[in-house]
Design a protein around this motif. Sequence first.
Motif, PDB file in Angstrom:
ATOM      1  N   ALA A 103       0.842  -1.188   0.000  1.00 52.88           N
ATOM      2  CA  ALA A 103       0.000   0.000   0.000  1.00 52.88           C
ATOM      3  C   ALA A 103       0.879   1.241   0.000  1.00 52.88           C
ATOM      4  N   TYR A 104       0.301   2.370  -0.353  1.00 53.09           N
ATOM      5  CA  TYR A 104       0.998   3.615  -0.080  1.00 53.09           C
ATOM      6  C   TYR A 104       0.438   4.161   1.220  1.00 53.09           C
ATOM      7  N   VAL A 105       1.326   4.767   2.004  1.00 54.92           N
ATOM      8  CA  VAL A 105       0.989   5.218   3.353  1.00 54.92           C
ATOM      9  C   VAL A 105       1.366   6.687   3.490  1.00 54.92           C
ATOM     10  N   LEU A 106       0.432   7.489   3.941  1.00 57.18           N
ATOM     11  CA  LEU A 106       0.658   8.918   4.166  1.00 57.18           C
ATOM     12  C   LEU A 106       0.798   9.172   5.659  1.00 57.18           C
ATOM     13  N   TYR A 107       1.794   9.981   6.014  1.00 58.23           N
ATOM     14  CA  TYR A 107       1.963  10.378   7.406  1.00 58.23           C
ATOM     15  C   TYR A 107       2.601  11.761   7.437  1.00 58.23           C
ATOM     16  N   GLY A 108       2.564  12.390   8.587  1.00 54.45           N
ATOM     17  CA  GLY A 108       3.194  13.689   8.760  1.00 54.45           C
ATOM     18  C   GLY A 108       4.206  13.641   9.877  1.00 54.45           C
ATOM     19  N   ASP A 109       5.284  14.412   9.694  1.00 57.69           N
ATOM     20  CA  ASP A 109       6.311  14.475  10.732  1.00 57.69           C
ATOM     21  C   ASP A 109       6.905  15.875  10.773  1.00 57.69           C
ATOM     22  N   THR A 110       7.876  16.150   9.925  1.00 54.61           N
ATOM     23  CA  THR A 110       8.542  17.459   9.953  1.00 54.61           C
ATOM     24  C   THR A 110       8.330  18.246   8.665  1.00 54.61           C
ATOM     25  N   GLU A 111       7.356  17.860   7.843  1.00 56.69           N
ATOM     26  CA  GLU A 111       7.095  18.572   6.603  1.00 56.69           C
ATOM     27  C   GLU A 111       6.543  19.962   6.904  1.00 56.69           C
ATOM     28  N   PRO A 112       6.673  20.867   5.937  1.00 57.55           N
ATOM     29  CA  PRO A 112       6.033  22.182   6.105  1.00 57.55           C
ATOM     30  C   PRO A 112       4.514  22.020   6.232  1.00 57.55           C
ATOM     31  N   LEU A 115       1.746  19.898   3.913  1.00 61.63           N
ATOM     32  CA  LEU A 115       2.394  18.858   3.121  1.00 61.63           C
ATOM     33  C   LEU A 115       2.585  17.604   3.970  1.00 61.63           C
ATOM     34  N   TRP A 116       2.668  16.475   3.282  1.00 59.56           N
ATOM     35  CA  TRP A 116       2.745  15.181   3.929  1.00 59.56           C
ATOM     36  C   TRP A 116       3.798  14.331   3.237  1.00 59.56           C
ATOM     37  N   THR A 117       4.224  13.267   3.891  1.00 55.18           N
ATOM     38  CA  THR A 117       5.098  12.276   3.272  1.00 55.18           C
ATOM     39  C   THR A 117       4.248  11.077   2.886  1.00 55.18           C
ATOM     40  N   VAL A 118       4.469  10.565   1.684  1.00 55.32           N
ATOM     41  CA  VAL A 118       3.821   9.337   1.227  1.00 55.32           C
ATOM     42  C   VAL A 118       4.928   8.318   0.982  1.00 55.32           C
ATOM     43  N   VAL A 119       4.795   7.156   1.619  1.00 58.22           N
ATOM     44  CA  VAL A 119       5.739   6.059   1.436  1.00 58.22           C
ATOM     45  C   VAL A 119       5.081   5.032   0.522  1.00 58.22           C
ATOM     46  N   ASP A 122       7.595   0.071  -2.219  1.00 55.87           N
ATOM     47  CA  ASP A 122       9.017  -0.241  -2.437  1.00 55.87           C
ATOM     48  C   ASP A 122       9.946   0.518  -1.495  1.00 55.87           C
ATOM     49  N   GLY A 123       9.377   1.309  -0.591  1.00 54.28           N
ATOM     50  CA  GLY A 123      10.170   2.059   0.379  1.00 54.28           C
ATOM     51  C   GLY A 123      10.516   3.468  -0.054  1.00 54.28           C
ATOM     52  N   SER A 124      10.291   3.800  -1.325  1.00 56.40           N
ATOM     53  CA  SER A 124      10.557   5.171  -1.754  1.00 56.40           C
ATOM     54  C   SER A 124       9.509   6.102  -1.126  1.00 56.40           C
ATOM     55  N   HIS A 125       9.861   7.361  -1.040  1.00 62.09           N
ATOM     56  CA  HIS A 125       8.924   8.311  -0.446  1.00 62.09           C
ATOM     57  C   HIS A 125       8.880   9.576  -1.279  1.00 62.09           C
ATOM     58  N   LEU A 126       7.784  10.289  -1.130  1.00 56.74           N
ATOM     59  CA  LEU A 126       7.595  11.542  -1.835  1.00 56.74           C
ATOM     60  C   LEU A 126       6.820  12.484  -0.941  1.00 56.74           C
ATOM     61  N   ARG A 127       6.769  13.705  -1.338  1.00 58.97           N
ATOM     62  CA  ARG A 127       6.013  14.715  -0.601  1.00 58.97           C
ATOM     63  C   ARG A 127       4.714  14.950  -1.356  1.00 58.97           C
ATOM     64  N   ALA A 128       3.638  15.214  -0.625  1.00 54.79           N
ATOM     65  CA  ALA A 128       2.336  15.396  -1.260  1.00 54.79           C
ATOM     66  C   ALA A 128       1.528  16.482  -0.557  1.00 54.79           C
ATOM     67  N   ALA A 129       0.637  17.083  -1.330  1.00 51.47           N
ATOM     68  CA  ALA A 129      -0.377  18.000  -0.802  1.00 51.47           C
ATOM     69  C   ALA A 129      -1.705  17.260  -0.847  1.00 51.47           C
ATOM     70  N   MET A 130      -2.559  17.509   0.135  1.00 46.88           N
ATOM     71  CA  MET A 130      -3.799  16.747   0.242  1.00 46.88           C
ATOM     72  C   MET A 130      -4.938  17.638   0.700  1.00 46.88           C
ATOM     73  N   GLY A 157       8.121  21.042  -7.190  1.00 50.18           N
ATOM     74  CA  GLY A 157       8.248  22.198  -6.313  1.00 50.18           C
ATOM     75  C   GLY A 157       7.841  21.931  -4.874  1.00 50.18           C
ATOM     76  N   LEU A 158       7.120  20.870  -4.616  1.00 51.00           N
ATOM     77  CA  LEU A 158       6.727  20.557  -3.240  1.00 51.00           C
ATOM     78  C   LEU A 158       7.944  20.267  -2.358  1.00 51.00           C
ATOM     79  N   TRP A 159       9.053  19.816  -2.964  1.00 51.72           N
ATOM     80  CA  TRP A 159      10.273  19.585  -2.196  1.00 51.72           C
ATOM     81  C   TRP A 159      10.864  20.897  -1.703  1.00 51.72           C
ATOM     82  N   LEU A 160      10.568  21.988  -2.396  1.00 47.23           N
ATOM     83  CA  LEU A 160      11.157  23.275  -2.044  1.00 47.23           C
ATOM     84  C   LEU A 160      10.452  23.948  -0.876  1.00 47.23           C
ATOM     85  N   ASN A 161       9.255  23.513  -0.567  1.00 50.39           N
ATOM     86  CA  ASN A 161       8.488  24.126   0.538  1.00 50.39           C
ATOM     87  C   ASN A 161       9.004  23.709   1.872  1.00 50.39           C
TER      88      ASN A 161
END
Length: 161
Positions: A103-112, A115-119, A122-130, A157-161
Amino acid sequence: MTDSEATGYDCLTSRLVPEGELRTFLLDCFEIAEDELFVGHTERIADDLRAYPPDLTFAAFCTYDDQVSGHFAMSVSVGIEGRLAERVGRHEFAERLAASFDAYVLYGDTEPPGLWTVVLPDGSHLRAAMEEDEGTYVLDAATAPVPGLPTLRADEGLWLN
């Protein structure tokens, strides 16, 4: 004795996970005994807890809700003792959950804010707006494609925030 404080891991997952499988995952993930874990649906917590002494504390206390919609199918919230946070951090927990249930999993930690982190499985992660509205969670944009969401807008550009 542990130096870490108790904390909680809240996330959304793209797949429904049956309660028994979630329980097995949590026991293995945190390496705890059955009697150290509570797992229950958010709507049944009070009823489920009647089976336990009122002064009992759990090393891990998990609630889930399978009534979410949008790009996610389930929310999971796990309160844990500090010793468990030392064993498995927030990001590692999301990685293990994503891999275990494909599955893909969304969580928040230290993002601006916003924005959220989606894992991904395969273990890769990205930043997302929701966008969230009364239990409906819809991703607006992500820094890379998310499997199963071909129309999701990519925005590096979400990485720049």
